[in-house]
Write an enzyme that holds these catalytic residues in place. Structure first.
Site, PDB file in Angstrom:
ATOM      1  N   HIS A  46      56.535  33.988  33.165  1.00  0.00           N
ATOM      2  CA  HIS A  46      57.468  33.457  34.186  1.00  0.00           C
ATOM      3  C   HIS A  46      57.740  31.982  33.942  1.00  0.00           C
ATOM      4  O   HIS A  46      57.255  31.149  34.690  1.00  0.00           O
ATOM      5  CB  HIS A  46      56.870  33.657  35.565  1.00  0.00           C
ATOM      6  CG  HIS A  46      57.857  33.569  36.684  1.00  0.00           C
ATOM      7  ND1 HIS A  46      58.151  32.404  37.348  1.00  0.00           N
ATOM      8  CD2 HIS A  46      58.622  34.520  37.262  1.00  0.00           C
ATOM      9  CE1 HIS A  46      59.027  32.637  38.312  1.00  0.00           C
ATOM     10  NE2 HIS A  46      59.327  33.915  38.268  1.00  0.00           N
ATOM     11  N   ILE A  52      57.705  28.357  35.262  1.00  0.00           N
ATOM     12  CA  ILE A  52      57.926  27.974  36.658  1.00  0.00           C
ATOM     13  C   ILE A  52      56.979  28.815  37.509  1.00  0.00           C
ATOM     14  O   ILE A  52      56.867  30.031  37.297  1.00  0.00           O
ATOM     15  CB  ILE A  52      59.382  28.232  37.085  1.00  0.00           C
ATOM     16  CG1 ILE A  52      60.340  27.349  36.278  1.00  0.00           C
ATOM     17  CG2 ILE A  52      59.562  27.984  38.572  1.00  0.00           C
ATOM     18  CD1 ILE A  52      61.802  27.667  36.514  1.00  0.00           C
ATOM     19  N   GLY A  55      57.720  32.030  43.202  1.00  0.00           N
ATOM     20  CA  GLY A  55      57.777  31.736  44.634  1.00  0.00           C
ATOM     21  C   GLY A  55      56.719  32.463  45.433  1.00  0.00           C
ATOM     22  O   GLY A  55      56.158  31.911  46.383  1.00  0.00           O
ATOM     23  N   VAL A  56      56.411  33.693  45.056  1.00  0.00           N
ATOM     24  CA  VAL A  56      55.407  34.448  45.788  1.00  0.00           C
ATOM     25  C   VAL A  56      54.027  33.790  45.669  1.00  0.00           C
ATOM     26  O   VAL A  56      53.227  33.834  46.607  1.00  0.00           O
ATOM     27  CB  VAL A  56      55.392  35.928  45.336  1.00  0.00           C
ATOM     28  CG1 VAL A  56      54.879  36.071  43.915  1.00  0.00           C
ATOM     29  CG2 VAL A  56      54.598  36.784  46.289  1.00  0.00           C
ATOM     30  N   GLU A  60      51.635  32.375  48.654  1.00  0.00           N
ATOM     31  CA  GLU A  60      50.198  32.676  48.742  1.00  0.00           C
ATOM     32  C   GLU A  60      49.385  31.395  48.904  1.00  0.00           C
ATOM     33  O   GLU A  60      48.419  31.356  49.669  1.00  0.00           O
ATOM     34  CB  GLU A  60      49.737  33.466  47.515  1.00  0.00           C
ATOM     35  CG  GLU A  60      48.246  33.760  47.480  1.00  0.00           C
ATOM     36  CD  GLU A  60      47.752  34.685  48.584  1.00  0.00           C
ATOM     37  OE1 GLU A  60      46.525  34.667  48.838  1.00  0.00           O
ATOM     38  OE2 GLU A  60      48.558  35.420  49.181  1.00  0.00           O
TER      39      GLU A  60
END
Length: 143
Positions: A46, A52, A55-56, A60
Site C-alpha cells: 500500500h 501510504i 486509512g483503516v 484503528e
C-alpha cells in the site's frame, strides 16, 4: 504510558499494537503517538514505491488511543469497534511521520461508548472521525 503500560490496557500485541505512547491530558482527552517506521506490514502493498498508511489503520490508531481513556473501567474486558461515522481523510501519512492523535469520549450508555478524534502528522490534519465501540467482558464474549 509506554508500550509495556499500553499492553496492560490494550489486548493488541505485536504488529497490531499501533501506539508507541499515550497519555491523558489535563483536558481529559487521550493523546497518543506512533512513529511510522516504514517496515510495518500494512505498507508492503500500500503502495509499492509510494507507501501510504491505509486509512483503516489510522482509524484503528484512533480507536486504540480512545481505549486509553477506559484504562481502569475496562480492565479484563475487550473494546470492540462497532462503528465509524463522519470519517474524513485529509492528508496522507507516510513512513517517517509521527502520528499524533487526540480522542475524547462523547457519550456512554451501558457497554457502548461514542468518541471522536483526530490524527495529525507533520502539523497537518490527516483524519477526523466519530466512532463507537462496545466494552465486552472477556468472560461473556461468546454469549
Amino acid at each position: 504510558m509506554n508500550r509495556a503500560e499500553l499492553e496492560k490496557v490494550l489486548p493488541h500485541r505485536d504488529t497490531m499494537l499501533l501506539l508507541d505512547s499515550a497519555e491523558i491530558g489535563p483536558d481529559g482527552a487521550a493523546y497518543a503517538k506512533r512513529l511510522i517506521r516504514g517496515d510495518e506490514f500494512f505498507l508492503d502493498g500500500h503502495f509499492p514505491g509510494d507507501p501510504i498508511v491505509p486509512g483503516v489503520i489510522l482509524c484503528e490508531i484512533l480507536a486504540q488511543s480512545a481505549c486509553v481513556l477506559l484504562r481502569e473501567s475496562a480492565a479484563g474486558s475487550t473494546a470492540l469497534l462497532t462503528g465509524l461515522d463522519r470519517v474524513k481523510f485529509k492528508n496522507p501519512v507516510r513512513p517517517g511521520d509521527t502520528v499524533e492523535t487526540r480522542c475524547v469520549l462523547t457519550a456512554h450508555k451501558g457497554v457502548f461508548y461514542r468518541a471522536e478524534g483526530e490524527v495529525h502528522a507533520r502539523g497537518r490534519l490527516c483524519v477526523s472521525a466519530q466512532f463507537s465501540f462496545a466494552v465486552i467482558d472477556k468472560q461473556n464474549e461468546d454469549k
